[in-house]
Design a protein around this motif. Structure first.
Motif, short mmCIF file in Angstrom:
data_model
loop_
_atom_site.label_atom_id
_atom_site.label_comp_id
_atom_site.label_asym_id
_atom_site.label_seq_id
_atom_site.Cartn_x
_atom_site.Cartn_y
_atom_site.Cartn_z
N CYS A 121 0.84 -1.19 -0.12
CA CYS A 121 0.18 -0.08 -0.11
C CYS A 121 0.89 1.32 -0.10
CB CYS A 121 -0.87 -0.05 1.22
SG CYS A 121 -2.08 -1.22 1.16
N ASN A 122 1.57 1.39 -1.04
CA ASN A 122 2.49 2.70 -1.16
C ASN A 122 2.15 3.37 -2.50
OD1 ASN A 122 3.45 0.89 -3.14
ND2 ASN A 122 5.35 0.75 -2.64
N ILE A 123 1.15 3.28 -3.05
CA ILE A 123 0.90 4.00 -4.19
C ILE A 123 -0.72 4.30 -4.35
CG2 ILE A 123 0.94 1.98 -5.69
CD1 ILE A 123 2.17 3.42 -8.05
N ASN A 124 -1.00 5.44 -5.20
CA ASN A 124 -2.19 5.52 -5.38
C ASN A 124 -2.58 5.42 -6.82
OD1 ASN A 124 -3.12 6.74 -3.14
ND2 ASN A 124 -2.81 8.56 -3.50
N ASP A 125 -3.07 4.05 -7.43
CA ASP A 125 -3.19 3.71 -8.51
C ASP A 125 -4.50 3.23 -9.12
OD1 ASP A 125 -3.04 1.40 -7.04
OD2 ASP A 125 -1.42 0.51 -8.31
N ASN A 126 -5.35 3.46 -8.21
CA ASN A 126 -6.72 3.07 -8.33
C ASN A 126 -7.12 1.68 -8.46
OD1 ASN A 126 -8.13 5.63 -8.63
ND2 ASN A 126 -7.02 5.70 -10.87
N GLN A 127 -6.35 0.80 -7.54
CA GLN A 127 -6.09 -0.56 -7.53
C GLN A 127 -6.12 -1.00 -6.18
OE1 GLN A 127 -6.00 -2.69 -10.23
NE2 GLN A 127 -5.99 -0.95 -11.58
N TRP A 128 -6.95 -2.17 -5.80
CA TRP A 128 -6.94 -2.75 -4.57
C TRP A 128 -5.65 -3.31 -4.23
CZ3 TRP A 128 -10.14 -1.51 -0.50
CH2 TRP A 128 -11.28 -0.91 -0.83
N ARG A 129 -4.85 -3.04 -3.09
CA ARG A 129 -3.69 -3.61 -2.74
C ARG A 129 -3.74 -3.96 -1.21
NH1 ARG A 129 1.09 -2.07 -4.90
NH2 ARG A 129 0.83 -0.96 -7.12
N SER A 130 -2.92 -4.90 -0.86
CA SER A 130 -2.95 -5.30 0.75
C SER A 130 -1.55 -5.55 1.26
CB SER A 130 -3.65 -6.59 0.87
OG SER A 130 -3.10 -7.58 0.12
N ASP A 131 -1.39 -5.34 2.35
CA ASP A 131 -0.46 -5.81 3.24
C ASP A 131 -0.65 -6.56 4.33
OD1 ASP A 131 2.05 -4.01 2.04
OD2 ASP A 131 0.40 -2.45 2.77
N ASP A 132 0.06 -8.11 4.31
CA ASP A 132 -0.36 -8.87 5.21
C ASP A 132 0.90 -9.32 5.99
OD1 ASP A 132 -1.63 -10.66 6.74
OD2 ASP A 132 -2.25 -11.73 5.30
N VAL A 133 1.12 -8.76 7.07
CA VAL A 133 2.56 -9.12 7.78
C VAL A 133 2.42 -9.59 9.59
CG1 VAL A 133 3.91 -7.76 6.56
CG2 VAL A 133 2.89 -6.77 8.61
N ILE A 134 3.24 -10.41 9.88
CA ILE A 134 3.30 -10.72 11.14
C ILE A 134 4.39 -10.23 11.89
CG2 ILE A 134 3.64 -12.62 12.82
CD1 ILE A 134 2.39 -14.60 10.77
N PHE A 135 3.83 -9.33 12.99
CA PHE A 135 5.06 -8.35 13.67
C PHE A 135 5.54 -9.24 14.72
CE2 PHE A 135 2.65 -4.58 12.17
CZ PHE A 135 3.81 -4.03 11.34
N VAL A 136 6.74 -9.06 15.05
CA VAL A 136 7.48 -9.77 16.04
C VAL A 136 8.06 -8.94 16.90
CG1 VAL A 136 7.44 -12.19 15.03
CG2 VAL A 136 9.64 -10.33 14.62
N ASP A 137 8.20 -7.63 16.86
CA ASP A 137 8.90 -6.67 17.70
C ASP A 137 8.32 -6.33 19.01
OD1 ASP A 137 10.02 -4.45 18.53
OD2 ASP A 137 10.19 -3.29 16.52
#
Length: 359
Positions: free
Chosen positions: A311-327
């Motif tokens: 999710c780092n750009i405006n391009d009229n597209q659905w995007r997703s970030d899926d991460v597991i934080f361990v901090d």
């Protein structure tokens, strides 16, 4: 006449035998103080018993009172199926000569206590369905010459975490009663113990994880807003009964934990993790952790487990970030999300904050 001669011969032989015994034993008797009269009395009784066909009165274990002892008290966690406590007992022929009782049958019924007697004794307490508390367990051994009793306290408590349950022999994933601070202020609560958590890499344990639920585990569209971090959404932690977990209880679990893990998911449409809006105002998603109100910007690549945000750009597209934080130090557990922008017309953002895993 012949019979009389034989009897006389037998009496003569017996006299010679008794005389020989006296010659051999008189010196020893003199030094020990034992009288000759007592010796002959004992020998005579023994011979009479043998001639009558009766067994010799040799002392057997059942002709002495029992002796029973237990080394100390015992403690077990709710969720453990059984615990075995050793004891020693003497002068008892079988386990049927030992009775057992529980002073608090609500904690553990007497019927859940089993005695085994081999070279030594053990008492096995079956703990399925037991409740927290303490019961005094009493064993009584009896025979014809008397009885003896010994007691110990069996304390059953919630485990402080799932790793403690694993170390006590529990290997099944399920809901267990846990209490992270024992007799402290935090109340026991039902939580899932995940004994097969494999979402992380090989450097992390796969068993013994304590799991806290959140109110953000399903995807939902947040309210419209159009400035940096305009969305302020609290994350609530829940036990398996749906009750809110107090912050102090979460911190108590954290204090016991070396590892933590939590899923963060963002689905975005022209709503990015970070950018310079109009070359002036930074737009980003940030969070703070339980017990620390400082915001942490998720635009930092290292906070994203080394993966650059999608999710780092405006391009009229659905995007997703899926991460597991361990901090554990800076991020976990997630307490609030500040997101933006997502004005609800051409910009949308959806979030999931997954279950919190602690080990």
């Amino acid at each position: 006449m012949l019979q009389r001669q034989k009897r006389g011969a037998s009496l003569t032989e017996f006299g010679l035998f008794m005389g020989l015994i006296a010659i051999l034993l008189i010196p020893a008797l003199s030094s020990s103080g034992t009288s000759l009269k007592n010796l002959f009395s004992h020998v005579s009784n023994t011979l009479n018993t043998a001639s009558s066909g009766k067994s010799s009165p040799i002392e057997t274990p059942t002709q002495r009172p029992p002796a029973l002892s237990i080394s100390g008290n015992a403690e077990a966690y709710i969720g453990v199926t059984s615990i075995t406590i050793p004891f020693t007992v003497k002068n008892i022929a079988s386990a049927s000569n030992i009775s057992v009782s529980s002073s608090n049958t609500t904690v553990i019924p007497t019927s859940n206590l089993q005695i085994t007697l081999t070279d030594s004794g053990t008492i096995t307490a079956l703990l399925s369905g037991t409740t927290a508390g303490t019961s005094s367990i009493t064993l009584t051994a009896s025979n014809d010459d008397g009885s003896d009793s010994a007691s110990f306290d069996l304390k059953i408590t919630p485990a402080p975490n799932c790793l403690a349950l694993l170390n006590a022999g529990v290997t099944t994933t399920g809901t267990y009663l846990l209490d992270p601070d024992g007799d402290g202020a935090a109340a026991p609560l039902n939580l899932t113990c995940n004994m097969a958590y494999t979402a992380l890499n090989d450097t992390y344990p796969t068993t013994g994880w304590t799991v806290l639920n959140t109110n953000r585990e399903t995807l939902s569209t947040d309210q419209a807003c159009s400035v940096a971090s305009c969305l302020d959404t609290a994350v609530t932690y829940l036990d398996d009964d749906g009750q809110t977990i107090p912050g102090a209880t979460i911190l108590a679990f954290m204090a016991q934990s070396t590892h933590m893990a939590q899923r963060f998911y963002k689905r975005c449409y022209n709503s990015i993790i970070t950018k310079e809006y109009d070359n002036a105002t930074p737009q980003y998603v940030s969070i703070n952790k339980v017990g620390n109100a400082t915001k942490v910007a998720l635009s930092t690549v290292s906070h994203y487990d080394g993966v650059a945000p999608a999710c780092n750009i405006n391009d009229n597209q659905w995007r997703s970030d899926d991460v597991i934080f361990v901090d554990k130090t800076d991020i976990l557990p997630i307490d609030n999300i500040w997101g933006g922008d997502s004005d609800g017309t051409a910009e949308y953002a959806q979030y999931i904050v997954g279950k919190l895993y602690l080990h």
